[in-house]
Design a protein around this motif. Sequence first.
Motif, mmCIF file in Angstrom:
data_model
loop_
_atom_site.group_PDB
_atom_site.id
_atom_site.type_symbol
_atom_site.label_atom_id
_atom_site.label_comp_id
_atom_site.label_asym_id
_atom_site.label_seq_id
_atom_site.Cartn_x
_atom_site.Cartn_y
_atom_site.Cartn_z
ATOM 1 N N ALA A 14 0.834 -1.204 0.000
ATOM 2 C CA ALA A 14 0.000 0.000 0.000
ATOM 3 C C ALA A 14 0.872 1.258 0.000
ATOM 4 C CB ALA A 14 -0.932 0.002 1.206
ATOM 5 N N VAL A 15 1.928 1.246 0.812
ATOM 6 C CA VAL A 15 2.835 2.399 0.859
ATOM 7 C C VAL A 15 3.511 2.599 -0.498
ATOM 8 C CG1 VAL A 15 4.963 3.287 1.879
ATOM 9 C CG2 VAL A 15 3.218 2.237 3.340
ATOM 10 N N LEU A 16 3.938 1.503 -1.123
ATOM 11 C CA LEU A 16 4.581 1.599 -2.437
ATOM 12 C C LEU A 16 3.615 2.138 -3.487
ATOM 13 C CD1 LEU A 16 6.651 -1.722 -2.516
ATOM 14 C CD2 LEU A 16 7.532 0.599 -2.322
ATOM 15 N N ILE A 17 2.378 1.659 -3.448
ATOM 16 C CA ILE A 17 1.380 2.122 -4.425
ATOM 17 C C ILE A 17 1.105 3.604 -4.244
ATOM 18 C CG2 ILE A 17 -1.040 1.929 -5.101
ATOM 19 C CD1 ILE A 17 -0.820 -1.083 -4.486
ATOM 20 N N VAL A 18 0.967 4.051 -2.998
ATOM 21 C CA VAL A 18 0.734 5.473 -2.732
ATOM 22 C C VAL A 18 1.933 6.302 -3.212
ATOM 23 C CG1 VAL A 18 0.454 7.203 -0.923
ATOM 24 C CG2 VAL A 18 -0.837 5.065 -0.822
ATOM 25 N N GLY A 19 3.149 5.811 -2.952
ATOM 26 C CA GLY A 19 4.341 6.529 -3.401
ATOM 27 C C GLY A 19 4.403 6.646 -4.910
ATOM 28 N N VAL A 20 4.114 5.550 -5.616
ATOM 29 C CA VAL A 20 4.108 5.579 -7.073
ATOM 30 C C VAL A 20 3.038 6.532 -7.595
ATOM 31 C CG1 VAL A 20 3.652 4.205 -9.136
ATOM 32 C CG2 VAL A 20 5.098 3.280 -7.332
ATOM 33 N N ALA A 21 1.874 6.521 -6.952
ATOM 34 C CA ALA A 21 0.792 7.415 -7.391
ATOM 35 C C ALA A 21 1.183 8.882 -7.222
ATOM 36 C CB ALA A 21 -0.482 7.109 -6.602
ATOM 37 N N ILE A 22 1.845 9.206 -6.109
ATOM 38 C CA ILE A 22 2.259 10.593 -5.866
ATOM 39 C C ILE A 22 3.275 11.042 -6.910
ATOM 40 C CG2 ILE A 22 3.495 12.093 -4.250
ATOM 41 C CD1 ILE A 22 2.215 10.492 -1.980
ATOM 42 N N VAL A 23 4.222 10.142 -7.253
ATOM 43 C CA VAL A 23 5.251 10.487 -8.232
ATOM 44 C C VAL A 23 4.671 10.549 -9.644
ATOM 45 C CG1 VAL A 23 7.399 9.707 -9.301
ATOM 46 C CG2 VAL A 23 7.110 9.545 -6.823
ATOM 47 N N ALA A 24 3.769 9.626 -9.956
ATOM 48 C CA ALA A 24 3.265 9.520 -11.327
ATOM 49 C C ALA A 24 2.151 10.511 -11.639
ATOM 50 C CB ALA A 24 2.750 8.098 -11.577
ATOM 51 N N PHE A 25 1.474 11.038 -10.628
ATOM 52 C CA PHE A 25 0.338 11.919 -10.903
ATOM 53 C C PHE A 25 0.738 13.176 -11.677
ATOM 54 C CE2 PHE A 25 -2.688 15.296 -9.673
ATOM 55 C CZ PHE A 25 -3.840 14.743 -10.214
ATOM 56 N N PRO A 26 1.810 13.887 -11.326
ATOM 57 C CA PRO A 26 2.186 15.058 -12.151
ATOM 58 C C PRO A 26 2.488 14.692 -13.598
ATOM 59 C CG PRO A 26 3.328 15.092 -10.042
ATOM 60 C CD PRO A 26 2.672 13.753 -10.147
ATOM 61 N N VAL A 27 3.085 13.525 -13.819
ATOM 62 C CA VAL A 27 3.361 13.088 -15.195
ATOM 63 C C VAL A 27 2.050 12.833 -15.926
ATOM 64 C CG1 VAL A 27 4.510 11.359 -16.624
ATOM 65 C CG2 VAL A 27 5.546 12.078 -14.461
ATOM 66 N N PHE A 28 1.107 12.218 -15.241
ATOM 67 C CA PHE A 28 -0.210 11.975 -15.846
ATOM 68 C C PHE A 28 -0.895 13.290 -16.202
ATOM 69 C CE2 PHE A 28 -4.831 11.691 -15.034
ATOM 70 C CZ PHE A 28 -5.177 10.846 -16.079
ATOM 71 N N HIS A 45 -11.750 24.957 -14.790
ATOM 72 C CA HIS A 45 -11.584 25.250 -13.360
ATOM 73 C C HIS A 45 -12.536 24.354 -12.582
ATOM 74 C CE1 HIS A 45 -9.201 28.816 -14.289
ATOM 75 N NE2 HIS A 45 -10.144 29.171 -15.154
ATOM 76 N N PRO A 46 -12.046 23.301 -11.942
ATOM 77 C CA PRO A 46 -10.649 22.879 -11.874
ATOM 78 C C PRO A 46 -10.185 22.238 -13.186
ATOM 79 C CG PRO A 46 -12.015 21.271 -10.787
ATOM 80 C CD PRO A 46 -12.932 22.405 -11.196
ATOM 81 N N LEU A 47 -8.902 21.903 -13.229
ATOM 82 C CA LEU A 47 -8.307 21.330 -14.429
ATOM 83 C C LEU A 47 -8.945 19.984 -14.768
ATOM 84 C CD1 LEU A 47 -6.011 21.616 -16.554
ATOM 85 C CD2 LEU A 47 -4.592 20.262 -15.009
ATOM 86 N N SER A 48 -9.292 19.813 -16.033
ATOM 87 C CA SER A 48 -9.888 18.557 -16.473
ATOM 88 C C SER A 48 -8.810 17.480 -16.598
ATOM 89 C CB SER A 48 -10.581 18.748 -17.818
ATOM 90 O OG SER A 48 -11.025 17.502 -18.324
ATOM 91 N N LEU A 49 -9.103 16.292 -16.090
ATOM 92 C CA LEU A 49 -8.177 15.169 -16.170
ATOM 93 C C LEU A 49 -8.606 14.183 -17.250
ATOM 94 C CD1 LEU A 49 -7.495 14.472 -12.382
ATOM 95 C CD2 LEU A 49 -6.154 15.833 -13.995
ATOM 96 N N VAL A 50 -9.466 14.643 -18.157
ATOM 97 C CA VAL A 50 -9.915 13.804 -19.269
ATOM 98 C C VAL A 50 -9.083 14.159 -20.505
ATOM 99 C CG1 VAL A 50 -11.854 13.175 -20.747
ATOM 100 C CG2 VAL A 50 -12.241 13.717 -18.326
#
Length: 284
Positions: A14-28, A45-50
């Motif tokens: 779970a910790v690894l998944i959360v860490g990967v999500a935090i790092v990968a979200f700006p790239v996404f 507003h807010p920014l669309s993630l689609v």
Amino acid sequence: MIERRPVLDFVAHAVLIVGVAIVAFPVFVAIVMSTQSASQIAGSHPLSLVPGSNLLASYELALFGGKTQNGSTIAAGWPMLWVSFVTAMVIALGKIAISLLSAFAIVYFRFPFRGLVFWLIFITLMLPVEVRIGPTYEVISNLKMLNTYAGLTVPLIASATATFLFRQFFLTVPDELAEAARIDGAGPMRFFKDILLPLSKTSMAALFVIQFIYGWNQYLWPLIATTSEDMYPIVLGIKRAIFGEIYVEWNVVMATAILAMIPPALVVILMQKWFVKGLVDTEK
């Protein structure tokens, strides 16, 4: 016997998944923004993630430049990518070559003040480019090396860290190998080329990855050493795209950022096995 505890395994994953999500979200977010138009990004507003439908247009502008619908002028990104690639390759290979030779001389040659020479090299760790940037710029300017690949790379090639790492590795090489090479009639450079270099390939691979990324991400020195747009690396290209226009084309900026991430990511992925082995391998 190793006891397996499902709860601890779940927590670790779970910790690894959360860490990967935090790092990968700006790239996404950057990838999503590169597929949208500038007006969509400005009006969300807010920014669309689609993901949008502007993918090809954004990356075409990022690579080849041109005029946007808002009147902004986008510089072509592929020449900047080429400058960054050449700079990173020269810095990485130059650091490895010079550090190998200097470590080889310090370990295997007997000359006066050998220990002092090593420590003088090591002390340069306290003098990064940011500290000596004024004198370095003056030297490069006097040598007419501004706006050249030599000016971008030569001041960054010397590396006390790489010299130290290769020295420590050479100290672990058994003396019997050098004695055997000497008995067989091999000279110093033959011993260096046929024995030390093959033994050092994993360390060289690990250092290449680190130094390539170091050279690719250079910002401050290219900002000072280049005044011609033809010699801008991609990092300066991103900065120019953000601060050079009244209306920022964020889709093109994000597309350029994604393109800038691809080469170092490929180097890490392709050399991952050698990189890890060079850092953790103890079987010298």
